[in-house]
Design a protein around this motif. Structure first.
Motif, PDB file in Angstrom:
ATOM      1  N   MET A   1     -18.905  45.119  19.584  1.00 25.52           N
ATOM      2  CA  MET A   1     -17.797  45.679  18.670  1.00 25.52           C
ATOM      3  C   MET A   1     -18.151  45.596  17.255  1.00 25.52           C
ATOM      4  SD  MET A   1     -13.715  44.431  18.599  1.00 25.52           S
ATOM      5  CE  MET A   1     -13.524  44.108  20.236  1.00 25.52           C
ATOM      6  N   LEU A 100      -7.220  48.821  11.567  1.00 24.01           N
ATOM      7  CA  LEU A 100      -8.171  48.034  12.304  1.00 24.01           C
ATOM      8  C   LEU A 100      -7.317  46.610  12.764  1.00 24.01           C
ATOM      9  CD1 LEU A 100     -11.200  48.349  10.259  1.00 24.01           C
ATOM     10  CD2 LEU A 100     -10.961  49.321  12.492  1.00 24.01           C
ATOM     11  N   HIS A 101      -6.437  46.200  11.973  1.00 26.80           N
ATOM     12  CA  HIS A 101      -5.810  45.229  12.301  1.00 26.80           C
ATOM     13  C   HIS A 101      -4.830  45.344  13.571  1.00 26.80           C
ATOM     14  CE1 HIS A 101      -6.532  41.922   9.570  1.00 26.80           C
ATOM     15  NE2 HIS A 101      -6.668  42.688   8.664  1.00 26.80           N
ATOM     16  N   THR A 102      -4.441  46.575  13.945  1.00 30.06           N
ATOM     17  CA  THR A 102      -3.687  46.743  15.018  1.00 30.06           C
ATOM     18  C   THR A 102      -4.467  46.811  16.391  1.00 30.06           C
ATOM     19  OG1 THR A 102      -3.855  49.150  14.891  1.00 30.06           O
ATOM     20  CG2 THR A 102      -2.042  48.208  13.731  1.00 30.06           C
ATOM     21  N   LEU A 103      -5.849  46.855  16.146  1.00 30.22           N
ATOM     22  CA  LEU A 103      -6.834  46.746  17.233  1.00 30.22           C
ATOM     23  C   LEU A 103      -7.205  45.366  17.717  1.00 30.22           C
ATOM     24  CD1 LEU A 103      -9.045  49.835  16.054  1.00 30.22           C
ATOM     25  CD2 LEU A 103      -7.122  49.947  17.746  1.00 30.22           C
ATOM     26  N   PRO A 104      -7.696  45.297  18.912  1.00 28.58           N
ATOM     27  CA  PRO A 104      -8.167  43.785  19.324  1.00 28.58           C
ATOM     28  C   PRO A 104      -9.555  43.344  18.715  1.00 28.58           C
ATOM     29  CG  PRO A 104      -8.386  45.091  21.052  1.00 28.58           C
ATOM     30  CD  PRO A 104      -7.820  45.950  19.881  1.00 28.58           C
ATOM     31  N   ILE A 105      -9.645  43.374  17.050  1.00 24.32           N
ATOM     32  CA  ILE A 105     -10.711  42.945  16.966  1.00 24.32           C
ATOM     33  C   ILE A 105     -10.614  41.721  15.961  1.00 24.32           C
ATOM     34  CG2 ILE A 105     -12.605  43.848  15.065  1.00 24.32           C
ATOM     35  CD1 ILE A 105     -11.301  46.679  15.171  1.00 24.32           C
ATOM     36  N   LYS A 106     -11.695  40.909  15.923  1.00 20.71           N
ATOM     37  CA  LYS A 106     -11.451  39.611  15.111  1.00 20.71           C
ATOM     38  C   LYS A 106     -11.404  39.887  13.579  1.00 20.71           C
ATOM     39  CE  LYS A 106     -14.610  36.820  18.120  1.00 20.71           C
ATOM     40  NZ  LYS A 106     -15.980  36.501  18.441  1.00 20.71           N
ATOM     41  N   PRO A 107     -10.593  39.284  13.248  1.00 14.90           N
ATOM     42  CA  PRO A 107     -10.290  39.563  11.723  1.00 14.90           C
ATOM     43  C   PRO A 107     -11.576  39.549  10.878  1.00 14.90           C
ATOM     44  CG  PRO A 107      -8.446  37.810  12.312  1.00 14.90           C
ATOM     45  CD  PRO A 107      -9.715  38.134  13.735  1.00 14.90           C
TER      46      PRO A 107
ATOM     47  N   GLU B  70      -5.854  38.467  18.851  1.00 10.65           N
ATOM     48  CA  GLU B  70      -6.803  39.442  19.425  1.00 10.65           C
ATOM     49  C   GLU B  70      -6.675  39.463  20.974  1.00 10.65           C
ATOM     50  OE1 GLU B  70      -8.776  37.285  16.468  1.00 10.65           O
ATOM     51  OE2 GLU B  70     -10.388  37.173  17.842  1.00 10.65           O
ATOM     52  N   LYS B  73      -3.391  41.618  21.440  1.00 14.33           N
ATOM     53  CA  LYS B  73      -3.522  43.139  21.039  1.00 14.33           C
ATOM     54  C   LYS B  73      -4.652  44.038  22.258  1.00 14.33           C
ATOM     55  CE  LYS B  73      -4.541  42.021  16.664  1.00 14.33           C
ATOM     56  NZ  LYS B  73      -4.921  42.330  15.291  1.00 14.33           N
TER      57      LYS B  73
END
Lengths: 550, 236
Positions: A1, A100-107, B70, B73
């Motif tokens: 990702m 990007l914060h609304t997607l399941p990505i690591k901060p 995570e 989401k």
């Protein structure tokens, strides 16, 4: 990702760069020429300075590389502080970061993608000038290999360390702001920064060092590490300069060790930044957003006020820009920092006493003070005046569709910038001669130059703010660190060099005769000519930007 | 699918959301209504993990959205009222980017993009840069992006912004279909007629508090008029 995220960001940077080239050919050619010219000038200046210090002034290699360390430290501190502001704009208050914060990505992946984006965006052009400077140094020593290795192993890691330090400070400030108020956190961290810089400069005073080193004459090229304050070992810029010293003196082991330390510090800070981001970024992001909404919620009873009659339109335009300025924390914070800097500089000027017998050196010292004054005004102009047209933003349609000439809108942006910077220029101009003996006679000329700078530099910023206008960018910090802003800075520095040469010529005459000094009226005409040309060009490019097809 | 438990958000002395509890089950299209400044967007931003609640919690498919963001989401699609798009990417590249962020493999991503772009009729535009899209086309693309990874929960803030009548009709028809296929939809709108048409449940928020919640079926008698009357009564 992460690979896909970073890959997309690089693809976008490449597309945007290519787009700029093809859409704005003239602008790109002009930018290229400006950079090429400046790169060449930087190359020559560094080559000349290196040659002068080593062959003419004979300061010795040890002092030369300690002066380099001091310059690297200033460079490091400036990038680090600037990155606190840039990181806040790009990592926390940015619409892409929100997406990007609304997607399941690591901060931490979001943090890294935004950090790299801002790092590449604002460092690429600076690197060109760094390359030119190191090439100038390499040309003097006829050692291109060391110059290339120096950029890769010493300067690049130094820039990365500074950027990481800025981001670390910002993360900690936001984390701290949960326990104490954000203002207190910013004050505490600013004091640490200012204290650190003050201590470094105090313990590395070049005059003291020079005196100490001269006690070892004629062995002034050898490594006199015992004279270095131990605290310097903690500063990466010290090791960056050490790399160059050891490389120049053929000490391969010393050079390798220095490079390893600089790269090690960069890697350490990078890993530390990522560890802290992994731990705190999500929380810090929520804190930053909470503070933003909190400020919004706290606002009440703000009124625009009513102005009637002929003055209604200009007053309303000025009032609007003023309110937009004071209500944008990044603007007011940066403005306050720069005003404090000027205050500190003025205080030092009034305290300073420069009584030197040599007319050439005393004139050079006065010119240096003038150049620094001008640099402050240029920095103000690029940071605050350059973005003014772009910040009209997507609302420009509203003013374009109203019954108003674009020139009026243009003047409502130029006049406040000129007024504020002229006032600053006059104050700095008044203070500049005070460290010198018999300075009174120099005050009118100095004030005149200050006033001219206050008119010319914001006008130059407006020329390029118009030529490189970008109505889609809403963030003033990002506008002021854009490609066009860098071109504006470089051209302003070019004008500054011209003005400095005039100041040197006039002050040399003044310090030569002391009495019966007659002010050269051609200076007034020259300054008036440059001032008028810059205002006319600003009106042309600013007006054109406000008339362009949307 | 979505559960808000005693959710509150305070900004200094101002309470934007006050002890809000509600549930949206799979198959629901929940209309979250309220006047400007009532707390709708703050609530939605907490669901999308853009804001952290002062107290209470948000769970998505059983996962705490602020403890395990995570994971939570992975089941969510969020469509804000002013969506972000990369202007320099093509529509296809953008959809592929979104698919990758949800860890979809190539074939699933292609399939998802094919389906979502067909539904919102953006296929002919997919190879054009987003900067060349009209406002309506951008909104269609954002809605398509929300469906690519087949989310279990779709949160939409004002879905009809910029949509032409055909786009609006497609949206209404499809959002019901998404719910019928087992997803949950949580949607804010100022258009009571839209809420009436697509939602099976409705909640009204006013001054941060949920002041009304019921099945839309209770307004079946005289249509939008009775919903409008109730809404005005609750919020004036």
């Amino acid at each position: 990702m992460l690979k896909h995220l970073v890959g997309t960001k690089l693809h976008l940077l490449y597309l945007e760069g290519g787009e700029r080239m093809s859409r704005h050919l003239m602008r790109s050619v002009f930018s290229f020429l400006t950079f090429a010219l400046f790169a060449y000038l930087t190359f020559e200046v560094v080559k000349f300075t290196t040659s002068y210090l080593i062959l003419e002034a004979k300061v010795g290699l040890f002092v030369f590389y300690r002066l380099m360390a001091l310059a690297f430290f200033v460079f490091f501190a400036i990038i680090s502080v600037a990155n606190v502001l840039v990181a806040f704009a790009t990592v926390f208050r940015n619409i892409e970061a929100e997406f990007l914060h609304t997607l399941p990505i690591k901060p931490v992946e979001i943090f890294l993608a935004r950090f790299l984006d801002s790092f590449l965006y604002s460092s690429a052009l600076m690197l060109i000038l760094v390359l030119a400077a190191v090439s100038g140094y390499g040309a003097f020593f006829k050692d291109p290999v060391t110059a290339i290795l120096g950029v890769l192993l010493s300067i690049l890691p130094l820039i990365l360390s500074a950027a990481c330090l800025g981001a670390i400070v910002l993360l900690l400030a936001l984390k701290l702001s949960k326990e104490i108020s954000i203002k207190t956190a910013v004050v505490v961290l600013s004091l640490i920064y200012a204290g650190g810089t003050y201590m470094y400069i105090r313990f590395n005073n070049p005059f003291t060092l020079f005196t100490e080193v001269m006690k070892y004459y004629p062995h002034i090229d050898q490594y006199l590490g015992a004279l270095d304050p131990k605290a310097d070992y903690l500063v990466p810029s010290f090791w960056s300069a050490n790399f160059f010293y050891f490389a120049a003196t053929g000490n391969v082991a010393g050079a390798v060790l220095s490079a390893l330390i600089v790269c090690g510090i960069a890697a350490l800070l990078f890993v530390l930044m990522l560890r802290l981001a992994g731990k705190y970024y999500q929380e810090a992001y929520w804190i930053a957003r909470h503070k933003l909404f909190e400020r919004k919620a706290a606002r009440s009873g703000e009124g625009f006020g009513v102005t009637a009659g002929k003055r209604a339109r200009p007053v309303s335009l000025l009032k609007r820009d003023f309110l937009l300025f004071v209500r944008e924390p990044s603007q007011t914070f940066h403005f306050a920092v720069m005003v404090i800097l000027i205050g500190v500089f003025l205080f030092n000027l009034f305290e300073m006493k420069i009584y030197l017998p040599d007319t050439f050196i005393v004139s050079a010292a006065f010119t240096l003070i003038f150049a620094f004054n001008s640099f402050l005004i240029v920095a103000f102009a690029v940071r605050f005046v350059y973005p003014m047209i772009s910040l009209e933003g997507e609302s420009v349609w509203f003013l374009r569709s109203s019954p108003m000439k674009p020139e009026r809108l243009f003047y409502s942006k130029l006049v406040p910038g000129v007024a504020v910077l002229s006032a600053i220029g006059i104050v700095l101009g008044y203070a500049a001669p005070s460290p010198f003996k018999n300075f009174r006679g120099l005050v009118p000329e100095s004030v005149l130059y200050g006033l001219a700078g206050g008119i010319i530099f914001p006008s130059v910023a407006m020329v390029f703010g118009g030529a490189f206008v970008d109505y889609t960018e809403k963030n003033p910090v990002r506008v002021a660190s854009s490609h066009g802003a860098t071109v504006s800075l470089l051209i302003s520095l070019g004008v500054m060099v011209i003005l400095s040469s005039m100041v040197f010529s006039q002050s040399f005459k003044y310090f030569s005769v002391h009495t019966n000094f007659r002010f050269d009226t051609s200076v007034i005409w020259t300054l008036a000519g440059i001032g008028t040309a810059s205002v006319v060009l600003a009106r042309y490019f600013g007006g054109r930007a406000l008339r362009m097809d949307l | 699918m979505l559960e808000l438990v005693s959710l509150s958000k305070k900004f200094g002395s101002f309470t934007a959301v006050d002890d809000l509890s509600l549930k949206v089950d799979a198959g629901d299209v929940y209309g979250f209504l309220g006047p400007n400044g009532a707390g709708k967007t703050t609530t939605i931003k907490m669901v999308a993990t853009l804001l952290k609640p002062t107290s209470g919690k948000v769970t998505i498919n059983g996962f705490d959205a602020h403890q395990s963001p995570e994971t939570a989401k992975k089941f969510l699609s969020y469509v804000p009222d002013q969506p972000f798009l990369y202007d320099k990417l093509t529509g296809k590249e953008f959809l592929l980017f979104v698919a990758k962020m949800y860890m979809m493999d190539e074939s699933d991503a292609e399939k998802g993009i094919e389906e979502a772009s067909s539904i919102f009729e953006v296929k002919p535009w997919l190879n054009k840069r987003i900067e060349d899209y009209s406002q309506g086309m951008r909104q269609r693309l954002v809605l398509a992006a929300a469906l690519v990874h087949k989310p279990k929960l779709i949160v939409i803030d004002e879905p009809m912004v910029g949509l032409d009548p055909k786009g609006a009709e497609t949206f209404k028809a499809h959002i019901r279909l998404v719910a019928e296929n087992g997803s949950a939809v949580f949607m804010t709108t100022h258009q009571l007629s839209l809420a009436k048409e697509v939602c099976n449940r409705v909640g009204v928020i006013h001054n941060g508090r949920l002041v009304y919640e019921d099945l839309m079926a209770v307004f079946s008698g005289d249509g939008v008029a009775s919903l409008e009357k109730k809404y005005i009564e609750l919020t004036s």
